[in-house]
Each structure stands twice: as C-alpha cells, then as structure tokens.
Design a protein around this motif. Sequence first.
Motif, short mmCIF file in Angstrom:
data_model
loop_
_atom_site.label_atom_id
_atom_site.label_comp_id
_atom_site.label_asym_id
_atom_site.label_seq_id
_atom_site.Cartn_x
_atom_site.Cartn_y
_atom_site.Cartn_z
N ILE A 1 -22.66 -21.34 -46.11
CA ILE A 1 -23.77 -21.97 -45.38
C ILE A 1 -23.31 -22.23 -43.95
O ILE A 1 -22.30 -22.89 -43.72
CB ILE A 1 -24.17 -23.31 -46.04
CG1 ILE A 1 -24.42 -23.13 -47.54
CG2 ILE A 1 -25.40 -23.89 -45.32
CD1 ILE A 1 -25.52 -22.15 -47.89
N THR A 2 -24.08 -21.73 -42.98
CA THR A 2 -23.72 -21.90 -41.58
C THR A 2 -24.59 -22.95 -40.91
O THR A 2 -25.76 -23.13 -41.26
CB THR A 2 -23.84 -20.56 -40.82
OG1 THR A 2 -23.40 -20.75 -39.46
CG2 THR A 2 -25.28 -20.07 -40.78
N VAL A 3 -24.02 -23.64 -39.95
CA VAL A 3 -24.77 -24.60 -39.14
C VAL A 3 -24.04 -24.77 -37.81
O VAL A 3 -22.81 -24.67 -37.74
CB VAL A 3 -24.91 -25.97 -39.85
CG1 VAL A 3 -23.56 -26.67 -39.98
CG2 VAL A 3 -25.92 -26.86 -39.14
N VAL A 4 -24.84 -24.97 -36.76
CA VAL A 4 -24.24 -25.20 -35.45
C VAL A 4 -23.63 -26.59 -35.41
O VAL A 4 -24.11 -27.53 -36.03
CB VAL A 4 -25.31 -25.04 -34.34
CG1 VAL A 4 -26.40 -26.10 -34.48
CG2 VAL A 4 -24.68 -25.12 -32.96
N GLY A 5 -22.54 -26.73 -34.67
CA GLY A 5 -21.93 -28.04 -34.53
C GLY A 5 -21.37 -28.57 -35.83
O GLY A 5 -21.13 -27.84 -36.78
N ASN A 6 -21.14 -29.85 -35.86
CA ASN A 6 -20.58 -30.52 -37.02
C ASN A 6 -21.16 -31.91 -37.07
O ASN A 6 -21.90 -32.33 -36.17
CB ASN A 6 -19.05 -30.57 -36.91
CG ASN A 6 -18.36 -30.69 -38.26
OD1 ASN A 6 -18.96 -31.12 -39.24
ND2 ASN A 6 -17.11 -30.29 -38.31
N ARG A 7 -20.90 -32.65 -38.13
CA ARG A 7 -21.30 -34.03 -38.14
C ARG A 7 -20.74 -34.73 -36.91
O ARG A 7 -19.62 -34.43 -36.50
CB ARG A 7 -20.79 -34.72 -39.42
CG ARG A 7 -21.67 -34.43 -40.64
CD ARG A 7 -21.05 -34.97 -41.89
NE ARG A 7 -22.01 -35.08 -42.98
CZ ARG A 7 -21.68 -35.12 -44.26
NH1 ARG A 7 -20.40 -35.06 -44.63
NH2 ARG A 7 -22.60 -35.23 -45.20
N PRO A 8 -21.50 -35.60 -36.27
CA PRO A 8 -22.74 -36.24 -36.71
C PRO A 8 -24.03 -35.57 -36.24
O PRO A 8 -25.07 -36.23 -36.24
CB PRO A 8 -22.61 -37.63 -36.09
CG PRO A 8 -21.91 -37.36 -34.78
CD PRO A 8 -20.96 -36.24 -35.06
N ILE A 9 -24.01 -34.30 -35.83
CA ILE A 9 -25.26 -33.63 -35.50
C ILE A 9 -26.18 -33.68 -36.72
O ILE A 9 -25.75 -33.44 -37.85
CB ILE A 9 -24.99 -32.17 -35.10
CG1 ILE A 9 -24.25 -32.13 -33.76
CG2 ILE A 9 -26.29 -31.39 -34.99
CD1 ILE A 9 -23.90 -30.74 -33.30
N ALA A 10 -27.45 -33.97 -36.50
CA ALA A 10 -28.38 -34.14 -37.62
C ALA A 10 -28.52 -32.87 -38.44
O ALA A 10 -28.63 -32.92 -39.68
CB ALA A 10 -29.75 -34.59 -37.10
N LEU A 11 -28.54 -31.71 -37.80
CA LEU A 11 -28.63 -30.45 -38.56
C LEU A 11 -27.42 -30.27 -39.45
O LEU A 11 -27.54 -29.76 -40.58
CB LEU A 11 -28.77 -29.27 -37.61
CG LEU A 11 -30.04 -29.19 -36.77
CD1 LEU A 11 -30.05 -27.92 -35.93
CD2 LEU A 11 -31.29 -29.25 -37.65
N PHE B 1 -21.73 -24.18 -53.01
CA PHE B 1 -22.17 -24.04 -51.62
C PHE B 1 -21.08 -24.63 -50.73
O PHE B 1 -20.64 -25.76 -50.93
CB PHE B 1 -23.47 -24.80 -51.37
CG PHE B 1 -24.72 -24.03 -51.74
CD1 PHE B 1 -24.71 -23.07 -52.73
CD2 PHE B 1 -25.91 -24.30 -51.10
CE1 PHE B 1 -25.86 -22.37 -53.07
CE2 PHE B 1 -27.08 -23.61 -51.42
CZ PHE B 1 -27.05 -22.64 -52.41
N LYS B 2 -20.66 -23.88 -49.72
CA LYS B 2 -19.65 -24.38 -48.78
C LYS B 2 -20.19 -24.26 -47.36
O LYS B 2 -20.65 -23.19 -46.94
CB LYS B 2 -18.34 -23.61 -48.89
CG LYS B 2 -17.26 -24.16 -47.95
CD LYS B 2 -15.92 -23.48 -48.14
CE LYS B 2 -14.89 -24.05 -47.16
NZ LYS B 2 -13.57 -23.38 -47.31
N VAL B 3 -20.14 -25.37 -46.62
CA VAL B 3 -20.64 -25.40 -45.26
C VAL B 3 -19.55 -24.98 -44.28
O VAL B 3 -18.42 -25.45 -44.35
CB VAL B 3 -21.14 -26.81 -44.90
CG1 VAL B 3 -21.59 -26.87 -43.44
CG2 VAL B 3 -22.26 -27.24 -45.83
N TYR B 4 -19.92 -24.10 -43.37
CA TYR B 4 -19.05 -23.68 -42.28
C TYR B 4 -19.68 -24.18 -40.97
O TYR B 4 -20.57 -23.54 -40.42
CB TYR B 4 -18.90 -22.16 -42.26
CG TYR B 4 -18.04 -21.65 -43.40
CD1 TYR B 4 -16.68 -21.39 -43.22
CD2 TYR B 4 -18.58 -21.44 -44.67
CE1 TYR B 4 -15.88 -20.93 -44.26
CE2 TYR B 4 -17.79 -20.99 -45.72
CZ TYR B 4 -16.45 -20.73 -45.51
OH TYR B 4 -15.67 -20.28 -46.55
N GLY C 1 -26.69 -18.75 -46.46
CA GLY C 1 -27.70 -19.75 -46.13
C GLY C 1 -27.39 -20.41 -44.81
O GLY C 1 -26.31 -20.22 -44.23
N ALA C 2 -28.35 -21.19 -44.33
CA ALA C 2 -28.18 -21.83 -43.03
C ALA C 2 -29.08 -23.03 -42.89
O ALA C 2 -30.10 -23.15 -43.58
CB ALA C 2 -28.49 -20.84 -41.91
#
Length: 347
Positions: free
Chosen positions: A38-48, A69-72, A96-97
């Motif tokens: 699973i991809t997402v821009v940035g990291n916590r604490p970004i809301a996405l 599921f593993k977040v990258y 996923g994203a």
Amino acid sequence: MTQRVSRRSLLAMGTALPALAMPTIGRAQGRYKPEYKITVVGNRPIALSESAFVWADLVNQRSEGRLNFKVYPGSSLVGGDQTRELVAIRQGVIDGAVFSTINISPQVREMNIFSLPFLMPNTAAFDALVASEVGAALFRTLAQRDIEPLAWGENGFREISNSKRAIRAPGDLRGLKIRFAAGAIFSEIYTSLGANPVQMSFADLQPALSTGAVDGQENPVNLFLGFRMDTLAQKHLTLWNYCADAGIVAISKQALAAFEPRDREIVVEAAREAGQAGNNAARKGLGANGDRSSLEECARRGVEVIDLTAAEKQAFARATRSVYDKWAGTVGTDLVRQAEAAIARVS
C-alpha cells in the motif's frame, strides 16, 4: 462522505469467481500474496498516511492473518515521486493506495476539480461534493483504469505559508517562490497571482525550505504542524481554503477480485473507516465544535496566522477566475456545474 461498495456488489463479484471463493484459511493463505503493498505520500501525521495505516491495521486484524497489508509511506515504492503511484498500481507493482487527488490529476483530468481555486469554501462544501453524483462519477472514472476506489478521505484544505511576509491580498504573493506538488493548474494559479511557482516532491520540500530555495509552500495546517515547518522559516500562515486535498482509498481490481467474498468485505469496510480516520485527523483543531487547538499551537510556535475574511478570499477568487474558467473546461463543464450546484445547497 465516503463511497462504499455494497455487500450485494461484493457477493456478485464472488459469484463471478466461484473457483476463488474457498472457505478455508489455509487455502486462502496459499492463494493470497505474502504481502499487499500500500502506497501513500508522506508519513504520519499526514492525514492521508493516517488513513493508510488505519486501513492496513484493520484489514490485518479482521482477516485473522489471511491478508497482510503493508504500508510504504513517502511514496517510497516509486522513488518518492507521488505522481507515479497510479501508474505503478496499473502495472501491478503496487496493490493499493491512499491517493491524493492532486497527485493523480495529471493522469485523470477530472480529479482537477478539487484544485479549482476557491470552488469549496469549507468542509461542508467538500462533503457535499464527494457525496453527490460528482463523487460517484469520479469513482467511475477511476474504475476505468483498473483501480477500485473504495472510499473518500481528506488531507485537508491547503493553506499558504511563507518566510517573507503576511499574505492578505493577491499583491502580497508577488515575487514569492512557492512550492507546489503537481499539476499545471497550480502553476497557473500562482502565476496569475504574481508568484513564482516551483514544482517539487514532498521529499524535496523540507530541504528547499531550509535552504531558502523556495520562500513558501501550500499544505494543510496539521501537516504544517506535524512536519515542523515553523522551524523552516515559515512564520506567516494564511488560511484561505483555496483548494482541498481530497483522498481516495483504492485497491487494484486484480487484487480485490482475488479475495474471498468475506475478505473483500473486510477490505471495503476497513477502507471506509480509514477514510473517516483521515478526515478526523485533517480537521482536528481547526475550529469545528470550538476546537482551535491546532491554530493555537501555530501561535505558540510563533507563527502569524492570518484568517482571511470572506471578502478577502473573494479578492483571490477574482484574481484567479481566468484559471478557474480554463480548467473547468478541462475537468468537464457539466461536472463542474454539478459540483457548484451541490455546494450551493449547503452554502
């Protein structure tokens, strides 16, 4: 404010793939991938990013080990270039994203609707837009690209900060170097205001602010706080709500179709909850229900917070109207008019 795939639809998918609907955990584990990326821009604490981690945690817990599921974060699977996430999913590199609509708008022109300057004045307008036929149409558009959108989320309204001066009127932007993430519409918005727009990834933003390569940036308040942009000479923050950073919790159609019906339902329900978790994080402390803790924290850090009046925001809207009109044609005039009508009903 989320879009859901119904139980009936999930079961229908299952009946279309009877050979995959095996009941035993052992068979499911044998058929499933060891890991779903699973991809997402940035990291916590970004809301996405909050949405991405909540989604993964819920799926992993509720599937009782059948799914992993593993977040990258940081768009690390695409070398930090968040604009490549959509293509990577279509290529099967990522499963996923949690997309920012800004980052997929270069490939999906309709997603630029969230970037039309000053279309949505507040969160009620944002909620009305995604809950309307416009939100459903955007999901159908994305589904044509081998991706199953499961839920809407939000990263927050994008506000502007800089190291030079308070921004209260369009003329205050003149000459400022402002970073933007992606999308020609942002370059045109800032050019129309007399600024010098600079495109760069989020990974490059903090070094650019610290060295003075750019004077300012535009991001949600809670991201501003989470990444300590006040320590990067960003001492002037203007709340103008010029556009919203919408999020979409999505998975590749191939991955979703391979899951047993019960696991598809887990994935979809978890996506809905994850989208809401992101919304909560994006809106925390910005004045809803009297909670202004995030804005108060900005002040404690020595940041000047300029909360524009409706009349002041209108001055910026007028200055960027030519950009709005041009990009309304790119997005689709009918879609934009539907969005304006949905927003007008709650304004």
